[in-house]
Design an enzyme around this catalytic site. Structure first.
Site, PDB file in Angstrom:
ATOM      1  N   ASN A 165       0.853  -1.184   0.000  1.00  8.86           N
ATOM      2  CA  ASN A 165       0.000   0.000   0.000  1.00  8.86           C
ATOM      3  C   ASN A 165       0.888   1.233   0.000  1.00  8.86           C
ATOM      4  O   ASN A 165       1.310   1.722   1.049  1.00  8.86           O
ATOM      5  CB  ASN A 165      -0.923  -0.007   1.217  1.00  8.86           C
ATOM      6  CG  ASN A 165      -1.948  -1.115   1.113  1.00  8.86           C
ATOM      7  OD1 ASN A 165      -2.908  -1.007   0.346  1.00  8.86           O
ATOM      8  ND2 ASN A 165      -1.729  -2.200   1.846  1.00  8.86           N
ATOM      9  N   GLU A 166       1.167   1.711  -1.194  1.00  8.15           N
ATOM     10  CA  GLU A 166       2.068   2.834  -1.375  1.00  8.15           C
ATOM     11  C   GLU A 166       1.373   4.132  -0.959  1.00  8.15           C
ATOM     12  O   GLU A 166       0.150   4.156  -0.799  1.00  8.15           O
ATOM     13  CB  GLU A 166       2.481   2.922  -2.852  1.00  8.15           C
ATOM     14  CG  GLU A 166       3.230   1.706  -3.366  1.00  8.15           C
ATOM     15  CD  GLU A 166       4.660   1.606  -2.833  1.00  8.15           C
ATOM     16  OE1 GLU A 166       4.982   2.242  -1.808  1.00  8.15           O
ATOM     17  OE2 GLU A 166       5.453   0.863  -3.435  1.00  8.15           O
TER      18      GLU A 166
END
Ligand code: GLP
Length: 638
Positions: free
Chosen positions: A158-159
């Site tokens: 989850n950037e």
């Protein structure tokens, strides 16, 4: 945790002196859950992570399974993520990683293991993600979720930009994340562009969450995740909203938290030299005022009333700090002979020292201290540079092909030359096949020749280089190294042979799985083993950083200025490490070339000294002294 730390820390955070103790804490929680559920005849559901961070935890779980009969027969697992597209049998796939690091060593049935699929056609990915979410719900939800953290602040994949309600989905990887994975994939160009990851929302549904992190390189992003308002720029910060999440750190990873970085903001600390220096230099930089212009009011209005009251007034503190910082600066990194050295970082005698530089891989030395090396040589010290590992894993096949081709041109008649064997192997193998011993040796030669060329730029004869090729490196791959007694003995033999007065090295407080950390562990062990020999008592050890960052200003104990010409020479020296230049096109890379990064770092340090009101230099290389027998150093050493 004390009340005062909670003022800043928005997630319960436990700091352990060493990651072994940290891992035991998490393993205990997992063991309790697994045993309780097994007794009740129910499954325990674990959410698992990849990366080097959880590896020590997995080793501990395997140990408890083997030695203490902890059974995983009733455990169901869900992994966070997988690269896309990537076959499960690919050496860098998370499927394979999990098998090798954990599942193959436990009694967990294959049907109870879930890892997101990386090998589906694109039009089936969405349905697979939905099915993954459903499978987690059908299993009763995740009981304990284990997380690492990426340098971008990501959890799973989850950037930055991932929201708190996100679910399992296909994501595009951040450039920094791809750059960090480049070594594993032998070049940034080979790192997949996408991944399938559980969402932040999926993670937050777990009943209990442990986020683990080791090493100083993650300290900045951890401070943001733990102390700043939750936001999608650092997705890990969303753990703040979870009722049972806990951050588990080793001491270096916690070093940027307010309780360590600025303890005067959470209580009344002992004003040690370093702490005072940090408080005053921070104040000066924050207010944009040189040290000598700070006044009592500046201290009082910025949380330093206690300092200025107990050690002030400002005038006295300013002068003291100015002198202390001034005394870190020296153009004589080996000590200035025949002068009073009371206020100098290095001792004057012996005037000509035996200096040993221990570089984990070729190039670490030059990136950190090319200008310092040049000065040491100019000042007549006897300098040896030892490269602890061959660094052959860091050579892309394209470079090996180029070099082997060149050798063959020069030696066309030879039918069974190393060059021909290497070329044959390169023609046969895919990018991800393990290199044969021949190819690794050949790549090691490339790094040797680069290292020698770089040393010559620093005025050192190529014979000053020693190559130890430590076995831990030759037997391992990135993120999976373990030092053994053979490594310690090899470093020990070198120390004994040279009996140095001065050692420059790196790796203390680094991510324990990294090459510098493992190299440092071998060195620290060897040095302590040698403690009975008289020479060790007259040997000073200086540490440089090798993780792309610089020492915090207040910790610097030796600052070696570089003139513009010296900085040019340094860039030239780094340039000799041609295999370490970016292998991807300019538009496709996350960071500047290695020499650009090093020059920027050294200029930034000089800029900080300038802003404090000290002399304005072009650039500065800096070092911290390591005291092998002190408690503080032992806790970060291995
Ligand atoms: C990858 C993984 C993350 C992991 C991160 C950090 O990006 N998808 O789950 O936390 O790497 O890796 P390491 O633990 O090796 O620093």
């Amino acid at each position: 945790m004390t009340d005062s730390t909670t003022t800043f820390e928005r997630i319960p955070t436990a700091v352990f002196p060493h990651n072994q103790a940290a891992v035991a804490h998490v393993a205990d929680a997992i063991e309790r859950l697994v045993r309780e559920r097994a007794d009740a005849g129910q499954p325990a559901v674990l959410g698992l992570a990849t990366g080097s961070t959880p590896v020590p935890l997995y080793r501990e779980l395997i140990r408890r399974h083997r030695e203490e009969g902890l059974s995983f027969a009733h455990v169901v697992t869900f992994n966070l993520d997988e690269y896309y597209p990537l076959e499960p049998q690919h050496p860098e796939s998370y499927h394979r990683f999990m098998r090798e690091q954990l599942f193959d060593h436990l009694d967990i049935p294959a049907a109870q293991i879930h890892v997101p699929p990386g090998d589906l056609p694109r039009d089936e990915v969405h349905a697979a993600c939905t099915a993954y979410e459903r499978a987690i719900d059908d299993a009763g939800g995740i009981d304990i979720q284990v997380l690492g953290i990426g340098r971008t602040g990501h959890i799973g994949f989850n950037e930055p930009g991932s929201g708190p309600a996100s679910v399992t989905r296909l994501v595009t990887l951040d450039r920094l994340t791809r750059a960090d994975a480049a070594r594993d994939f032998r070049g940034e160009a080979n790192v997949p562009r996408y991944a399938i990851t559980m969402g932040v929302g999926t993670i937050l549904r777990a009943r209990r969450i442990f986020l683990l992190a080791w090493g100083r390189a993650k300290a900045d992003v951890l401070r943001q995740a733990i102390e700043e308002m939750p936001s999608d720029t650092v997705p890990a910060s969303y753990l703040q909203s979870h009722a049972a999440s806990e951050v588990i750190l080793d001491a270096p990873a916690a070093s940027e938290l307010t309780r360590h970085r600025s303890p005067w903001l959470v209580g009344f600390p002992e004003w040690s030299t370093t702490l005072t220096r940090r408080a005053v230099t921070d104040l000066s930089l924050r207010l944009g005022k040189p040290l000598l212009k700070l006044v009592d009011k500046d201290y009082q209005e910025n949380g330093l009333a206690d300092l200025v009251t107990s050690h002030g007034p400002a005038y006295d503190l300013n002068i003291r700090l100015f002198n202390e910082v001034q005394h870190t600066i020296t153009g004589w990194p080996g000590g200035k002979p025949h002068v009073d050295d009371t206020h100098r970082p290095e001792r004057a005698e012996p005037a000509r020292k035996r200096v040993l530089v221990l570089s984990p891989e070729p190039a670490d030395d030059i990136l950190a201290m090319a200008a310092t090396l040049h000065r040491l040589v100019q000042h007549g010290h006897e300098v040896t540079v030892a490269y602890l590992t061959s660094g052959n894993l860091g050579i892309p096949d394209t470079e090996a092909r180029w070099a082997a081709q060149l050798m063959l041109e020069a030696n066309a008649a030879e039918t069974d030359s190393l060059a021909r064997r290497v070329l044959d192997e390169l023609a046969r193998k895919s990018d991800f096949d393990q290199d044969s011993a021949d190819l690794r040796q050949f790549k090691a030669y490339l790094r040797r020749s680069e290292a020698r060329a770089a040393l010559e730029q620093c005025g050192l004869n190529a014979t000053a280089a020693r190559f130890l090729d430590l076995p831990f490196y030759e037997a391992g791959t990135y993120r999976r190294f373990t030092v053994t007694s053979a490594d310690v003995e090899s470093v020990g033999r070198l120390l004994h042979e040279i009996q140095p007065h001065q050692i420059f090295t790196t790796g203390a407080a680094a991510d324990p799985s990294s090459v510098p950390a493992q190299s440092f562990a071998a060195f620290a062990h060897a040095f302590r083993d040698a403690a009975k020999h008289a020479w060790t008592r007259d040997c000073w050890i200086w540490l440089f950083r090798s993780d792309g960052r610089e020492w915090p200003l207040a910790e610097i104990e030796m600052a070696v200025p570089c003139s513009p010409d010296e900085l040019d020479r340094k860039a030239q020296a780094i340039y000799q490490h041609r295999s370490q230049r970016h292998q991807t096109p300019v538009t496709d890379r996350a960071s500047a070339e290695p020499w650009e990064q090093a020059v920027t770092r050294n200029r930034t340090t000089a800029g900080l000294y300038d802003r404090l009101g000290l002399a304005e230099y072009e650039a500065i290389e800096c070092f911290v002294r390591w005291h092998p027998m002190s408690e503080a150093s032992t806790s970060t050493a291995t």
